[in-house]
Design an enzyme around this catalytic site. Structure first.
Site, PDB file in Angstrom:
ATOM      1  N   ARG A  43      51.322  46.572  39.021  1.00 25.98           N
ATOM      2  CA  ARG A  43      51.056  46.118  37.652  1.00 25.98           C
ATOM      3  C   ARG A  43      51.425  44.640  37.516  1.00 25.98           C
ATOM      4  O   ARG A  43      50.757  43.888  36.802  1.00 25.98           O
ATOM      5  CB  ARG A  43      51.825  46.954  36.638  1.00 25.98           C
ATOM      6  CG  ARG A  43      51.428  46.647  35.184  1.00 25.98           C
ATOM      7  CD  ARG A  43      52.214  47.469  34.192  1.00 25.98           C
ATOM      8  NE  ARG A  43      51.900  48.881  34.318  1.00 25.98           N
ATOM      9  CZ  ARG A  43      52.739  49.860  33.995  1.00 25.98           C
ATOM     10  NH1 ARG A  43      53.954  49.573  33.552  1.00 25.98           N
ATOM     11  NH2 ARG A  43      52.378  51.112  34.120  1.00 25.98           N
ATOM     12  N   GLY A  90      56.669  48.452  30.368  1.00 22.90           N
ATOM     13  CA  GLY A  90      56.496  49.666  31.148  1.00 22.90           C
ATOM     14  C   GLY A  90      55.895  50.792  30.353  1.00 22.90           C
ATOM     15  O   GLY A  90      55.409  50.617  29.237  1.00 22.90           O
ATOM     16  N   SER A  91      55.948  51.958  30.940  1.00 20.00           N
ATOM     17  CA  SER A  91      55.415  53.159  30.300  1.00 20.00           C
ATOM     18  C   SER A  91      56.564  54.061  29.872  1.00 20.00           C
ATOM     19  O   SER A  91      57.693  53.933  30.337  1.00 20.00           O
ATOM     20  CB  SER A  91      54.479  53.905  31.256  1.00 20.00           C
ATOM     21  OG  SER A  91      55.165  54.246  32.456  1.00 20.00           O
ATOM     22  N   GLU A 117      62.077  56.776  28.884  1.00 17.51           N
ATOM     23  CA  GLU A 117      61.748  56.054  30.111  1.00 17.51           C
ATOM     24  C   GLU A 117      62.993  56.033  30.989  1.00 17.51           C
ATOM     25  O   GLU A 117      63.851  56.893  30.820  1.00 17.51           O
ATOM     26  CB  GLU A 117      61.176  54.662  29.801  1.00 17.51           C
ATOM     27  CG  GLU A 117      61.923  53.847  28.746  1.00 17.51           C
ATOM     28  CD  GLU A 117      63.085  53.091  29.332  1.00 17.51           C
ATOM     29  OE1 GLU A 117      62.864  52.009  29.907  1.00 17.51           O
ATOM     30  OE2 GLU A 117      64.243  53.557  29.196  1.00 17.51           O
ATOM     31  N   MET A 118      63.115  55.081  31.911  1.00 15.45           N
ATOM     32  CA  MET A 118      64.202  55.183  32.876  1.00 15.45           C
ATOM     33  C   MET A 118      64.945  53.873  33.141  1.00 15.45           C
ATOM     34  O   MET A 118      65.748  53.815  34.077  1.00 15.45           O
ATOM     35  CB  MET A 118      63.662  55.728  34.214  1.00 15.45           C
ATOM     36  CG  MET A 118      63.012  57.099  34.101  1.00 15.45           C
ATOM     37  SD  MET A 118      62.467  57.772  35.692  1.00 15.45           S
ATOM     38  CE  MET A 118      64.044  58.161  36.458  1.00 15.45           C
ATOM     39  N   ASP A 145      52.327  59.334  28.233  1.00 19.93           N
ATOM     40  CA  ASP A 145      52.168  60.789  28.147  1.00 19.93           C
ATOM     41  C   ASP A 145      53.015  61.319  26.999  1.00 19.93           C
ATOM     42  O   ASP A 145      53.978  60.675  26.572  1.00 19.93           O
ATOM     43  CB  ASP A 145      52.583  61.457  29.456  1.00 19.93           C
ATOM     44  CG  ASP A 145      54.039  61.176  29.812  1.00 19.93           C
ATOM     45  OD1 ASP A 145      54.876  62.066  29.582  1.00 19.93           O
ATOM     46  OD2 ASP A 145      54.336  60.080  30.307  1.00 19.93           O
TER      47      ASP A 145
END
Length: 236
Positions: free
Chosen positions: A25, A90-91, A180-181, A205
């Site tokens: 990305r 990010g996601s 997220e993380m 998601d």
């Protein structure tokens, strides 16, 4: 100077680094949005680039998955390369019914089940929050671009595959916008070493409904989030 994880030369990074988890990305952003983008680091294929966005020098580099990985890269960027601003792009997953797939979330704060910030903060709770200046610029950029965003708390999980799915109900009750993380770890590193940090996430998601985007879409799209981050860098 080069580190075990970053082989860039001194001065290779701009003061502001956009950081997706996925190095591909980072490559996409550099090739799509930056002029005169130059690959400045590639250790372990964690690509980092520096170029210009509308005349402003800016860098983009992957940080990997999870707090241990992103903590290494953000710490070294700050202490070894003089980076002042880290913007995670990010996601995340959603748990609330009013948060939809592809929504953009700006993380005002980040809760976590990780113990790393307690280790940093002498076993006390640390309020992992974004830098207000970066937050304000991101919101302003989104408004100018006409991109709706949600601003609030993220949850940075140590485990992708949670052994306690009931925790998602607790997150929903407490108003967590995205799971997220990394954000809590990045906010902690920035606080410890005197830098500024912000996380902007796109919902990839929905944990409750099962709706999700494809891996290719996560790697190569989510452009609204990228535009907000890039345009925010232009603001004074």
């Amino acid at each position: 100077m080069a580190t075990p994880h970053i082989n860039a030369k001194d001065g290779a990074f701009a003061e502001t680094v956009l950081m997706p988890g996925d190095p591909l990305r980072a490559k996409y952003i550099a090739e799509t949005y930056l002029e005169n983008a130059e690959l400045v680091t590639d250790v372990r294929n964690m690509f980092g680039y520096t170029g210009f966005y509308k005349g402003q020098r800016v860098s983009v580099m992957g940080h990997g998955m999870g707090i241990p990985s992103c903590s290494i890269y953000t710490k070294e960027l700050i202490t070894e390369y003089g980076v002042k601003n880290i913007i995670r792009i990010g996601s995340c997953g959603a748990v609330r019914p009013d948060v939809k797939v592809r929504d953009v979330i700006i993380g005002m704060g980040a809760c976590t089940d990780s113990k790393v910030n307690r280790m940093r903060f002498k076993d006390h709770d640390f309020a992992a929050i974004a830098d207000f200046g970066l937050l304000r610029k991101a919101v302003t950029a989104a408004e100018t671009l006409g991109i709706p965003v949600k601003v609030g708390n993220l949850f940075s999980a140590d485990l992708f595959y949670s052994p306690d799915p009931q925790m998602f109900d607790v997150m929903e009750k407490f108003g967590i916008l995205g799971v997220e993380m990394e954000a809590a770890g990045i906010y902690g590193v920035a606080a410890e070493y005197g830098a500024n940090a912000l996380a902007i996430c796109t919902v990839s998601d929905h944990i409750k409904t099962g709706e999700q985007t494809s891996a290719d879409e996560r790697q190569n799209t989510f452009d609204d989030m990228m535009k907000i981050a890039l345009d925010s860098v232009l603001l004074k």
